[in-house]
Scaffold this motif. Sequence first.
Motif, PDB file in Angstrom:
ATOM      1  N   TYR A  61       0.820  -1.216   0.000  1.00 53.00           N
ATOM      2  CA  TYR A  61       0.000   0.000   0.000  1.00 53.00           C
ATOM      3  C   TYR A  61       0.851   1.262   0.000  1.00 53.00           C
ATOM      4  O   TYR A  61       0.431   2.325  -0.468  1.00 53.00           O
ATOM      5  CB  TYR A  61      -0.941   0.005   1.211  1.00 53.00           C
ATOM      6  N   ARG A  62       2.061   1.162   0.555  1.00 53.42           N
ATOM      7  CA  ARG A  62       2.919   2.347   0.670  1.00 53.42           C
ATOM      8  C   ARG A  62       3.336   2.901  -0.688  1.00 53.42           C
ATOM      9  O   ARG A  62       3.631   4.088  -0.811  1.00 53.42           O
ATOM     10  CB  ARG A  62       4.150   2.012   1.516  1.00 53.42           C
ATOM     11  N   ASP A  63       3.339   2.057  -1.716  1.00 54.90           N
ATOM     12  CA  ASP A  63       3.665   2.548  -3.064  1.00 54.90           C
ATOM     13  C   ASP A  63       2.656   3.612  -3.496  1.00 54.90           C
ATOM     14  O   ASP A  63       3.030   4.648  -4.064  1.00 54.90           O
ATOM     15  CB  ASP A  63       3.670   1.396  -4.071  1.00 54.90           C
ATOM     16  N   ALA A  64       1.371   3.355  -3.234  1.00 55.43           N
ATOM     17  CA  ALA A  64       0.331   4.316  -3.603  1.00 55.43           C
ATOM     18  C   ALA A  64       0.398   5.561  -2.734  1.00 55.43           C
ATOM     19  O   ALA A  64       0.259   6.690  -3.225  1.00 55.43           O
ATOM     20  CB  ALA A  64      -1.044   3.667  -3.482  1.00 55.43           C
ATOM     21  N   VAL A  65       0.628   5.369  -1.436  1.00 60.93           N
ATOM     22  CA  VAL A  65       0.680   6.509  -0.512  1.00 60.93           C
ATOM     23  C   VAL A  65       1.862   7.421  -0.821  1.00 60.93           C
ATOM     24  O   VAL A  65       1.724   8.651  -0.867  1.00 60.93           O
ATOM     25  CB  VAL A  65       0.747   6.018   0.948  1.00 60.93           C
ATOM     26  N   HIS A  66       3.018   6.838  -1.059  1.00 64.51           N
ATOM     27  CA  HIS A  66       4.205   7.648  -1.333  1.00 64.51           C
ATOM     28  C   HIS A  66       4.065   8.400  -2.659  1.00 64.51           C
ATOM     29  O   HIS A  66       4.491   9.559  -2.773  1.00 64.51           O
ATOM     30  CB  HIS A  66       5.447   6.769  -1.356  1.00 64.51           C
ATOM     31  N   LEU A  67       3.476   7.762  -3.664  1.00 59.87           N
ATOM     32  CA  LEU A  67       3.240   8.443  -4.938  1.00 59.87           C
ATOM     33  C   LEU A  67       2.288   9.624  -4.727  1.00 59.87           C
ATOM     34  O   LEU A  67       2.532  10.723  -5.246  1.00 59.87           O
ATOM     35  CB  LEU A  67       2.648   7.471  -5.951  1.00 59.87           C
ATOM     36  N   LEU A  68       1.243   9.398  -3.975  1.00 60.95           N
ATOM     37  CA  LEU A  68       0.286  10.466  -3.718  1.00 60.95           C
ATOM     38  C   LEU A  68       0.955  11.668  -3.073  1.00 60.95           C
ATOM     39  O   LEU A  68       0.720  12.819  -3.473  1.00 60.95           O
ATOM     40  CB  LEU A  68      -0.845   9.950  -2.819  1.00 60.95           C
ATOM     41  N   HIS A  69       1.820  11.429  -2.110  1.00 54.99           N
ATOM     42  CA  HIS A  69       2.416  12.546  -1.390  1.00 54.99           C
ATOM     43  C   HIS A  69       3.539  13.232  -2.168  1.00 54.99           C
ATOM     44  O   HIS A  69       3.884  14.373  -1.885  1.00 54.99           O
ATOM     45  CB  HIS A  69       2.895  12.088  -0.016  1.00 54.99           C
ATOM     46  N   ARG A  70       4.078  12.545  -3.158  1.00 53.08           N
ATOM     47  CA  ARG A  70       5.008  13.228  -4.065  1.00 53.08           C
ATOM     48  C   ARG A  70       4.254  14.186  -4.972  1.00 53.08           C
ATOM     49  O   ARG A  70       4.737  15.288  -5.271  1.00 53.08           O
ATOM     50  CB  ARG A  70       5.776  12.204  -4.906  1.00 53.08           C
ATOM     51  N   LEU A  71       3.069  13.765  -5.405  1.00 52.41           N
ATOM     52  CA  LEU A  71       2.296  14.574  -6.348  1.00 52.41           C
ATOM     53  C   LEU A  71       1.378  15.579  -5.665  1.00 52.41           C
ATOM     54  O   LEU A  71       1.076  16.630  -6.233  1.00 52.41           O
ATOM     55  CB  LEU A  71       1.458  13.651  -7.247  1.00 52.41           C
ATOM     56  N   ALA A  72       0.920  15.246  -4.451  1.00 52.85           N
ATOM     57  CA  ALA A  72      -0.025  16.116  -3.719  1.00 52.85           C
ATOM     58  C   ALA A  72       0.337  16.092  -2.237  1.00 52.85           C
ATOM     59  O   ALA A  72      -0.261  15.340  -1.461  1.00 52.85           O
ATOM     60  CB  ALA A  72      -1.451  15.651  -3.938  1.00 52.85           C
ATOM     61  N   PRO A  73       1.315  16.887  -1.832  1.00 52.41           N
ATOM     62  CA  PRO A  73       1.805  16.859  -0.440  1.00 52.41           C
ATOM     63  C   PRO A  73       0.743  17.150   0.610  1.00 52.41           C
ATOM     64  O   PRO A  73       0.905  16.755   1.769  1.00 52.41           O
ATOM     65  CB  PRO A  73       2.895  17.946  -0.432  1.00 52.41           C
ATOM     66  N   GLU A  74      -0.355  17.829   0.216  1.00 54.74           N
ATOM     67  CA  GLU A  74      -1.391  18.176   1.190  1.00 54.74           C
ATOM     68  C   GLU A  74      -2.478  17.108   1.304  1.00 54.74           C
ATOM     69  O   GLU A  74      -3.402  17.243   2.118  1.00 54.74           O
ATOM     70  CB  GLU A  74      -2.045  19.509   0.788  1.00 54.74           C
ATOM     71  N   ALA A  75      -2.375  16.048   0.511  1.00 54.32           N
ATOM     72  CA  ALA A  75      -3.390  14.999   0.538  1.00 54.32           C
ATOM     73  C   ALA A  75      -3.313  14.199   1.835  1.00 54.32           C
ATOM     74  O   ALA A  75      -2.282  14.174   2.509  1.00 54.32           O
ATOM     75  CB  ALA A  75      -3.220  14.073  -0.661  1.00 54.32           C
ATOM     76  N   HIS A  76      -4.429  13.537   2.165  1.00 55.35           N
ATOM     77  CA  HIS A  76      -4.501  12.751   3.394  1.00 55.35           C
ATOM     78  C   HIS A  76      -4.855  11.296   3.092  1.00 55.35           C
ATOM     79  O   HIS A  76      -5.309  10.958   1.999  1.00 55.35           O
ATOM     80  CB  HIS A  76      -5.527  13.350   4.358  1.00 55.35           C
ATOM     81  N   VAL A  77      -4.645  10.464   4.114  1.00 61.75           N
ATOM     82  CA  VAL A  77      -4.877   9.031   3.992  1.00 61.75           C
ATOM     83  C   VAL A  77      -5.775   8.570   5.131  1.00 61.75           C
ATOM     84  O   VAL A  77      -5.634   9.036   6.267  1.00 61.75           O
ATOM     85  CB  VAL A  77      -3.548   8.246   4.040  1.00 61.75           C
ATOM     86  N   LEU A  78      -6.714   7.673   4.813  1.00 62.55           N
ATOM     87  CA  LEU A  78      -7.566   7.046   5.826  1.00 62.55           C
ATOM     88  C   LEU A  78      -7.461   5.538   5.632  1.00 62.55           C
ATOM     89  O   LEU A  78      -7.787   5.019   4.566  1.00 62.55           O
ATOM     90  CB  LEU A  78      -9.016   7.508   5.668  1.00 62.55           C
TER      91      LEU A  78
END
Length: 215
Positions: A61-78
């Motif tokens: 799952y961390r692959d998706a989370v890390h990609l998200l935060h590279r592209l959108a640093p303000e995004a959140h995870v639940l």
Amino acid sequence: MNVIVLDDHRMVAQSIAALLSELGGLSVLGVCSGVNDACALIKRQPPDLLVLDVDLGGDDYRDAVHLLHRLAPEAHVLFVTALGAKFQPPAELRAFTIGVVDKTQAWEQLLSSLQLWRAQHGAPAINLTIDQLQRIQALAPREQRLMKALGHGLLNKEIARSLNLKEATVKTYRKHVATSLGVSGSQLVRLATLYRCWCLDQQNRAGTKGNIQLP
């Protein structure tokens, strides 16, 4: 606010997506069962929120989370996980995590986490609550059947045909149920959609995970 749901149990993912859309007022960009699909969506349009399970059948799952935060640093995870309290987000993700929801008590915890996140972003509060879902179960069986039919998006005449009722009777039932639940006509449709998904999720859990308590 946009959201992507990532869970390898497709029916659970769709139920969560319906909850976020119909009740939470979020725009669901996609429902994914694998990390590769989620990453492809994230690259096209990074969401404001990523809702995901931890156990993805071998995917990390961390692959998706890390990609998200590279592209959108303000995004959140639940996180929504069957591991419950046993799971703690990695230290580097805690600042971006709005909650960890136990799948055995998913809806109440999910709504609470979503409510807090929306408040932090100045979004309107969620008007429909889990209490109203539970109150539906106290309705007469014919009214519960009406709610399920309404949740499928059927019109009054279609509901009347499927339940072998007159259309005028369906209209009367709808008004009575809306009054009993304290909601408007439009809210009743949203609540019925959520109720259908909630019932589907209960059946899915009972069939795949044994005797699991739900709120």
